[in-house]
Design an enzyme around this catalytic site. Sequence first.
Site, PDB file in Angstrom:
ATOM      1  N   GLU A   1       0.859  -1.191   0.000  1.00  0.00           N
ATOM      2  CA  GLU A   1       0.000   0.000   0.000  1.00  0.00           C
ATOM      3  C   GLU A   1       0.893   1.239   0.000  1.00  0.00           C
ATOM      4  OE1 GLU A   1      -3.301   0.948  -0.266  1.00  0.00           O
ATOM      5  OE2 GLU A   1      -2.372   2.907  -0.044  1.00  0.00           O
TER       6      GLU A   1
ATOM      7  N   ASP B   1      -7.117   2.000  -8.414  1.00  0.00           N
ATOM      8  CA  ASP B   1      -7.494   3.365  -8.812  1.00  0.00           C
ATOM      9  C   ASP B   1      -7.617   3.448 -10.330  1.00  0.00           C
ATOM     10  OD1 ASP B   1      -7.312   3.996  -6.137  1.00  0.00           O
ATOM     11  OD2 ASP B   1      -5.277   4.789  -6.270  1.00  0.00           O
TER      12      ASP B   1
ATOM     13  N   ASP C   1     -15.312  -2.654 -10.237  1.00  0.00           N
ATOM     14  CA  ASP C   1     -16.684  -2.420 -10.707  1.00  0.00           C
ATOM     15  C   ASP C   1     -16.669  -1.398 -11.852  1.00  0.00           C
ATOM     16  OD1 ASP C   1     -15.956  -0.185  -9.133  1.00  0.00           O
ATOM     17  OD2 ASP C   1     -18.068   0.364  -8.933  1.00  0.00           O
TER      18      ASP C   1
ATOM     19  N   TYR D   1     -14.039  -2.509  -0.848  1.00  0.00           N
ATOM     20  CA  TYR D   1     -14.683  -1.799  -1.956  1.00  0.00           C
ATOM     21  C   TYR D   1     -15.717  -2.671  -2.655  1.00  0.00           C
ATOM     22  CZ  TYR D   1     -12.099   2.576  -1.956  1.00  0.00           C
ATOM     23  OH  TYR D   1     -11.613   3.806  -1.619  1.00  0.00           O
ATOM     24  N   GLU D   2     -15.438  -3.950  -2.735  1.00  0.00           N
ATOM     25  CA  GLU D   2     -16.385  -4.870  -3.383  1.00  0.00           C
ATOM     26  C   GLU D   2     -17.705  -4.891  -2.614  1.00  0.00           C
ATOM     27  OE1 GLU D   2     -14.611  -8.664  -3.891  1.00  0.00           O
ATOM     28  OE2 GLU D   2     -16.370  -9.579  -4.827  1.00  0.00           O
TER      29      GLU D   2
HETATM   30  C1  SAM Z   1      -9.586   2.071  -4.296  1.00  0.00           C
HETATM   31  S1  SAM Z   1      -8.534   1.438  -3.077  1.00  0.00           S
HETATM   32  C2  SAM Z   1      -8.998  -0.273  -2.979  1.00  0.00           C
HETATM   33  C3  SAM Z   1      -8.639  -0.900  -1.676  1.00  0.00           C
HETATM   34  C4  SAM Z   1      -8.851  -2.417  -1.558  1.00  0.00           C
HETATM   35  N1  SAM Z   1      -8.007  -3.135  -2.501  1.00  0.00           N
HETATM   36  C5  SAM Z   1     -10.280  -2.821  -1.731  1.00  0.00           C
HETATM   37  O1  SAM Z   1     -10.623  -3.431  -2.761  1.00  0.00           O
HETATM   38  O2  SAM Z   1     -11.093  -2.553  -0.831  1.00  0.00           O
HETATM   39  C6  SAM Z   1      -6.994   1.371  -3.971  1.00  0.00           C
HETATM   40  C7  SAM Z   1      -5.778   1.391  -3.062  1.00  0.00           C
HETATM   41  O3  SAM Z   1      -4.623   1.169  -3.864  1.00  0.00           O
HETATM   42  C8  SAM Z   1      -3.568   1.995  -3.405  1.00  0.00           C
HETATM   43  N2  SAM Z   1      -2.632   2.172  -4.543  1.00  0.00           N
HETATM   44  C9  SAM Z   1      -2.920   2.741  -5.731  1.00  0.00           C
HETATM   45  N3  SAM Z   1      -1.836   2.743  -6.535  1.00  0.00           N
HETATM   46  C10 SAM Z   1      -0.835   2.155  -5.827  1.00  0.00           C
HETATM   47  C11 SAM Z   1       0.527   1.872  -6.121  1.00  0.00           C
HETATM   48  N4  SAM Z   1       1.086   2.238  -7.293  1.00  0.00           N
HETATM   49  N5  SAM Z   1       1.259   1.250  -5.175  1.00  0.00           N
HETATM   50  C12 SAM Z   1       0.710   0.910  -3.979  1.00  0.00           C
HETATM   51  N6  SAM Z   1      -0.572   1.164  -3.648  1.00  0.00           N
HETATM   52  C13 SAM Z   1      -1.343   1.769  -4.556  1.00  0.00           C
HETATM   53  C14 SAM Z   1      -4.266   3.260  -2.998  1.00  0.00           C
HETATM   54  O4  SAM Z   1      -3.495   4.036  -2.087  1.00  0.00           O
HETATM   55  C15 SAM Z   1      -5.554   2.722  -2.370  1.00  0.00           C
HETATM   56  O5  SAM Z   1      -5.418   2.504  -0.978  1.00  0.00           O
END
Ligand code: SAM
Length: 218
Positions: free
Chosen positions: A68, A119, A155, A196-197
């Site tokens: 993360e 993201d 999604d 998130y799911e």
């Molecule tokens: C939208 S959240 C989804 C969290 C979790 N995987 C879920 O499904 O509930 C995306 C997470 O990915 C992390 N993230 C995005 N790009 C990243 C990267 N290049 N390296 C590490 N973490 C990353 C973001 O900080 C965020 O906490």
Amino acid sequence: MRLRNIPRAEGVLQAHEKVIKEETGHRGNWAGVFGNDRPVYIEIGMGKGQFLTAMAKRFPDRNFIGIERYSSVLLRAVERLDRMEEPPENIRFICMDAAQISEVFGPGEVAGIYLNFSDPWPKKRHARRRLTSKEFFARYDAVLAAEGTVEFKTDNQELFTFSLEQADEAGWRVLARTRDLHRDPQMNQGNVMTEYEEKFSAKGNPICKLIAARHLPA
Ligand SMILES: C[S@@+](CC[C@H](N)C(=O)[O-])C[C@H]1O[C@@H](n2cnc3c(N)ncnc32)[C@H](O)[C@@H]1O
């Protein structure tokens, strides 16, 4: 995932035994970190760790590493682990940008990669930052075991279409795919829900999933 900056996060993570510091120092020797040579699975962008901790509990014969980027988010995952009555032993965390994973894992050192609700980076000029861009598939290629897979859930229909195209462009094979995971009995079997799911499926959004590998299974 947006979280306000939590000033104590860095200190808590530094002191926590499950958080890996100087992660590049373990490249080629993750078995040494876990004290066994069980396969190592990683989740990139693990958020607050719901999926990873559930997977670690479910598969005690595997090792799991959550990656993360933000310390304030990782703090929540660490706190989740600390709240558990019987926290799994087979879990570690790294606070880093996943773009650097080949400095942290050697060739073939990772048995499987999970990407959950990554993201979307909707602007075209940011496409290379998407965790399912062909640039990221090349990074996965450098660390994934020969039979290893990338499993991706989202999604976001546009991101899913992009991801299918990028896997193909990167020379990967999509072994399985669905645009409605929760209504696909085969692919949904044993599914572990992410934070998130749960949130998006509760809103009625169908969940997409793909499993990609570099080679077709023999
Ligand atoms: C939208 S959240 C989804 C969290 C979790 N995987 C879920 O499904 O509930 C995306 C997470 O990915 C992390 N993230 C995005 N790009 C990243 C990267 N290049 N390296 C590490 N973490 C990353 C973001 O900080 C965020 O906490």
